[in-house]
Motif scaffolding. Structure first.
Motif, PDB file in Angstrom:
ATOM      1  N   GLN A 221       0.852  -1.186   0.000  1.00 53.30           N
ATOM      2  CA  GLN A 221       0.000   0.000   0.000  1.00 53.30           C
ATOM      3  C   GLN A 221       0.894   1.244   0.000  1.00 53.30           C
ATOM      4  OE1 GLN A 221      -2.045   1.069   3.754  1.00 53.30           O
ATOM      5  NE2 GLN A 221      -3.935   1.099   2.553  1.00 53.30           N
ATOM      6  N   PHE A 222       0.575   2.178  -0.908  1.00 57.04           N
ATOM      7  CA  PHE A 222       1.328   3.439  -0.924  1.00 57.04           C
ATOM      8  C   PHE A 222       0.817   4.334   0.195  1.00 57.04           C
ATOM      9  CE2 PHE A 222       1.653   7.876  -2.543  1.00 57.04           C
ATOM     10  CZ  PHE A 222       3.023   7.996  -2.350  1.00 57.04           C
ATOM     11  N   LEU A 223       1.750   4.801   1.057  1.00 58.39           N
ATOM     12  CA  LEU A 223       1.359   5.604   2.220  1.00 58.39           C
ATOM     13  C   LEU A 223       1.538   7.095   1.992  1.00 58.39           C
ATOM     14  CD1 LEU A 223       2.988   3.554   5.134  1.00 58.39           C
ATOM     15  CD2 LEU A 223       0.734   3.240   4.060  1.00 58.39           C
ATOM     16  N   ALA A 224       2.738   7.499   1.560  1.00 58.74           N
ATOM     17  CA  ALA A 224       3.052   8.933   1.550  1.00 58.74           C
ATOM     18  C   ALA A 224       4.262   9.204   0.680  1.00 58.74           C
ATOM     19  CB  ALA A 224       3.343   9.417   2.971  1.00 58.74           C
ATOM     20  N   GLN A 225       4.333  10.445   0.205  1.00 59.74           N
ATOM     21  CA  GLN A 225       5.569  10.929  -0.416  1.00 59.74           C
ATOM     22  C   GLN A 225       5.920  12.277   0.199  1.00 59.74           C
ATOM     23  OE1 GLN A 225       4.536  10.982  -4.596  1.00 59.74           O
ATOM     24  NE2 GLN A 225       3.905  13.119  -4.497  1.00 59.74           N
ATOM     25  N   LEU A 226       7.220  12.442   0.472  1.00 57.83           N
ATOM     26  CA  LEU A 226       7.689  13.632   1.187  1.00 57.83           C
ATOM     27  C   LEU A 226       8.913  14.208   0.486  1.00 57.83           C
ATOM     28  CD1 LEU A 226       7.514  12.216   4.834  1.00 57.83           C
ATOM     29  CD2 LEU A 226       5.787  13.602   3.649  1.00 57.83           C
ATOM     30  N   LEU A 227       8.939  15.509   0.348  1.00 60.66           N
ATOM     31  CA  LEU A 227      10.067  16.203  -0.276  1.00 60.66           C
ATOM     32  C   LEU A 227      11.190  16.418   0.744  1.00 60.66           C
ATOM     33  CD1 LEU A 227       8.106  18.850  -2.333  1.00 60.66           C
ATOM     34  CD2 LEU A 227       9.545  17.036  -3.283  1.00 60.66           C
ATOM     35  N   LEU A 228      12.417  16.139   0.312  1.00 60.82           N
ATOM     36  CA  LEU A 228      13.596  16.334   1.151  1.00 60.82           C
ATOM     37  C   LEU A 228      14.630  17.152   0.379  1.00 60.82           C
ATOM     38  CD1 LEU A 228      14.070  12.660   2.444  1.00 60.82           C
ATOM     39  CD2 LEU A 228      12.750  14.486   3.522  1.00 60.82           C
ATOM     40  N   ASP A 229      15.661  17.607   1.081  1.00 60.46           N
ATOM     41  CA  ASP A 229      16.792  18.286   0.433  1.00 60.46           C
ATOM     42  C   ASP A 229      16.333  19.461  -0.444  1.00 60.46           C
ATOM     43  OD1 ASP A 229      18.155  16.244   1.591  1.00 60.46           O
ATOM     44  OD2 ASP A 229      18.722  15.236  -0.260  1.00 60.46           O
ATOM     45  N   ASP A 230      15.569  20.374   0.140  1.00 60.31           N
ATOM     46  CA  ASP A 230      15.086  21.540  -0.619  1.00 60.31           C
ATOM     47  C   ASP A 230      14.354  21.126  -1.896  1.00 60.31           C
ATOM     48  OD1 ASP A 230      16.123  23.332   1.251  1.00 60.31           O
ATOM     49  OD2 ASP A 230      18.097  23.268   0.302  1.00 60.31           O
ATOM     50  N   ASP A 231      13.543  20.101  -1.767  1.00 58.15           N
ATOM     51  CA  ASP A 231      12.676  19.614  -2.841  1.00 58.15           C
ATOM     52  C   ASP A 231      13.433  18.855  -3.937  1.00 58.15           C
ATOM     53  OD1 ASP A 231      10.867  20.962  -1.345  1.00 58.15           O
ATOM     54  OD2 ASP A 231      10.417  22.496  -2.836  1.00 58.15           O
ATOM     55  N   ARG A 232      14.702  18.540  -3.732  1.00 57.82           N
ATOM     56  CA  ARG A 232      15.454  17.844  -4.778  1.00 57.82           C
ATOM     57  C   ARG A 232      15.288  16.324  -4.705  1.00 57.82           C
ATOM     58  NH1 ARG A 232      20.736  18.253  -4.175  1.00 57.82           N
ATOM     59  NH2 ARG A 232      20.594  19.157  -2.111  1.00 57.82           N
TER      60      ARG A 232
END
Ligand SMILES: [Zn+2]
Ligand SMILES: [Zn+2]
Length: 202
Positions: free
Chosen positions: A43-54
């Motif tokens: 199951q896909f839970l979440a996606q999160l941006l890291l490193d100033d969106d890179r």
């Protein structure tokens, strides 16, 4: 510092950036992961941006046999986390044959940097806004607030301890909830390799 992530209404299933639910954005050729225990799609839970969106962190876990697939374990294969370069990503259609999606897609507001201590940051945010703690969907950065002992995982490429990336919470209601056994999720990434891992404690 911790940037708390809070519920910010609904989002399209292919929205870019931070969200829970919907379809994962992934590079061409990405194959939807399956559970090492039950062989059915995660199951896909979440996606999160890291490193100033890179970078984009994508988190999956098995929801086909809750509690039976070691989905809390960073290395057992009952969950998977990925770190992608945040470019040329596309929504990946969900496969059949399993529980692949949450009941709703939640947009996420990234709150200004707060206390390094995750629990203090949540308490301060709830006091300041008057909103429920259950509206906090997690937090990026800071230090892991372990409910049990330190379970920092190692990178599969370099075997070094991974760097803490984010907390993940179950969510605000039964429709959007991620099953973390009533606990908290922890995402880690390697500082040098495009590798990530996920685990949870209760
Ligand atoms: Zn499974
Ligand atoms: Zn590494």
């Amino acid at each position: 510092m911790t940037n708390l992530l809070t519920h910010d209404g609904d989002a399209p299933e292919d929205a870019p950036g931070n969200r829970t639910g919907g379809l994962p954005l992934a590079p061409a050729g990405f194959t939807w992961p399956t559970c090492a225990e039950c062989d059915r799609p995660l199951q896909f839970l979440a996606q999160l941006l890291l490193d100033d969106d890179r970078r984009l962190l994508a988190i999956f876990q098995c929801a086909n046999d809750p509690g039976l697939c070691d989905e809390w374990d960073a290395n057992a294969g009952g969950n998977r986390a990925y770190l992608f370069d945040n470019q040329d990503l596309r929504p990946v259609p969900a496969p059949g044959g399993g529980e692949t999606g949450l009941g709703a897609v939640s947009a996420i507001r990234t709150e200004p940097p707060a206390e390094d201590d995750y629990d203090e940051a949540i308490a301060a945010w709830a006091a300041r806004t008057g909103r429920s703690r259950r509206e906090v969907l997690g937090g990026i950065g800071g230090e892991p607030s372990w409910l049990q002992f330190d379970q920092t995982p190692s990178c599969v490429d370099c075997a070094r301890p991974m760097r803490f990336a984010a907390h993940l919470e179950e969510g605000r209601d039964s429709q959007t909830a991620i099953n973390l056994g009533g606990g908290v999720g922890y995402a880690f990434r390697c500082g040098q390799h495009l590798r990530a891992k996920f685990l949870w404690q209760r």
